[in-house]
Design a protein around this motif. Sequence first.
Motif, short mmCIF file in Angstrom:
data_model
loop_
_atom_site.label_atom_id
_atom_site.label_comp_id
_atom_site.label_asym_id
_atom_site.label_seq_id
_atom_site.Cartn_x
_atom_site.Cartn_y
_atom_site.Cartn_z
N LEU A 115 -21.00 -6.05 -9.08
CA LEU A 115 -20.73 -5.20 -10.24
C LEU A 115 -21.77 -4.10 -10.40
O LEU A 115 -21.43 -2.94 -10.67
N THR A 116 -23.03 -4.44 -10.23
CA THR A 116 -24.08 -3.43 -10.42
C THR A 116 -24.05 -2.39 -9.31
O THR A 116 -24.44 -1.24 -9.53
N ARG A 160 -20.35 -0.38 -10.20
CA ARG A 160 -20.31 0.40 -11.44
C ARG A 160 -21.61 0.24 -12.21
O ARG A 160 -21.64 -0.39 -13.29
N ASP A 186 -23.02 2.27 -14.03
CA ASP A 186 -22.93 2.87 -15.36
C ASP A 186 -22.44 1.86 -16.39
O ASP A 186 -22.85 1.88 -17.55
N LEU A 187 -21.54 0.96 -15.96
CA LEU A 187 -21.03 -0.07 -16.86
C LEU A 187 -21.90 -1.32 -16.85
O LEU A 187 -22.03 -2.01 -17.87
N PHE A 188 -22.47 -1.62 -15.67
CA PHE A 188 -23.25 -2.85 -15.51
C PHE A 188 -24.62 -2.51 -14.92
O PHE A 188 -24.85 -2.69 -13.71
N LYS A 190 -25.46 -7.22 -19.93
CA LYS A 190 -24.06 -6.84 -19.71
C LYS A 190 -23.63 -7.18 -18.28
O LYS A 190 -22.50 -7.63 -18.05
N GLY A 242 -20.79 -9.85 -17.39
CA GLY A 242 -19.65 -9.46 -16.55
C GLY A 242 -19.48 -10.37 -15.36
O GLY A 242 -18.36 -10.76 -15.02
N ARG A 301 -10.92 -1.33 -28.06
CA ARG A 301 -12.30 -1.58 -27.64
C ARG A 301 -13.29 -1.18 -28.72
O ARG A 301 -14.26 -1.90 -29.00
#
Length: 235
Positions: free
Chosen positions: A135-136, A139, A141-143, A149, A153, A212
């Motif tokens: 995940l990192t 993305r 930016d998200l993770f 976070k 995730g 959201r």
Amino acid sequence: MSSIYGVNERPREDLTARARIRDAAMAQFADRGFSDATIKDIADAAGVSTGLVQHHFGTKDGLRQACDGAAAEVVQRQLDVIDHLDTSVANPDMATLLYDASPLLVRYLIRLLIEGSPVAARLFDEMSAVSERFLTASRPDLFPPGSQKARDGATMMGVMHLGSAVLHEQVSRRMDIDVWAPASAPRLGLVMLDVYLAMADWIASDTGVETRAAVAEYLEQLVPAAEHDQEHDDE
């Protein structure tokens, strides 16, 4: 008899009576649970005497420890393979890869996760660590790396991918398949990808964005309230 190793992966030294007893025990533990499985049932399934089971493993607890150790070794090998894949093209569905490796192994791991054990906790943590790196890298930016976070995730990713195995009876009934059959793994994987696509479209829609934001606002209201309650309890 089923093995915890995938096709053409079983080492020559794993063809002994001891290995056959271990695999029979894993099947019994997976189907009946650790408390209900008996040494006699395991011996019958392996085609050996109860005396030979006790000769190799002593007690049922000793047999379980041997099963846990073998499962952990095979899973770690799978995780090492996944962890070295290029994350830009890697299939992050670890459960699918485990299905391909051995239905017996997955069934045993699911029993471990349901009943709880230090081995299950360690394996889930290691699987989550692989997911977190995926995940990192995919993305950031998200993770963001090292963030809560990213940890959250990765945990939820594991829950989603293991869900079809934990609920295998319901999944088999609803989809009219045998979850453990080799052909089911790619079908489940494709369904999962289609679900992700549909969810991504919905999340990007006005309704998804508004939902959201509403959930995030609700969480912000809960967190101060929880902190206030904790301060009151401490007084």
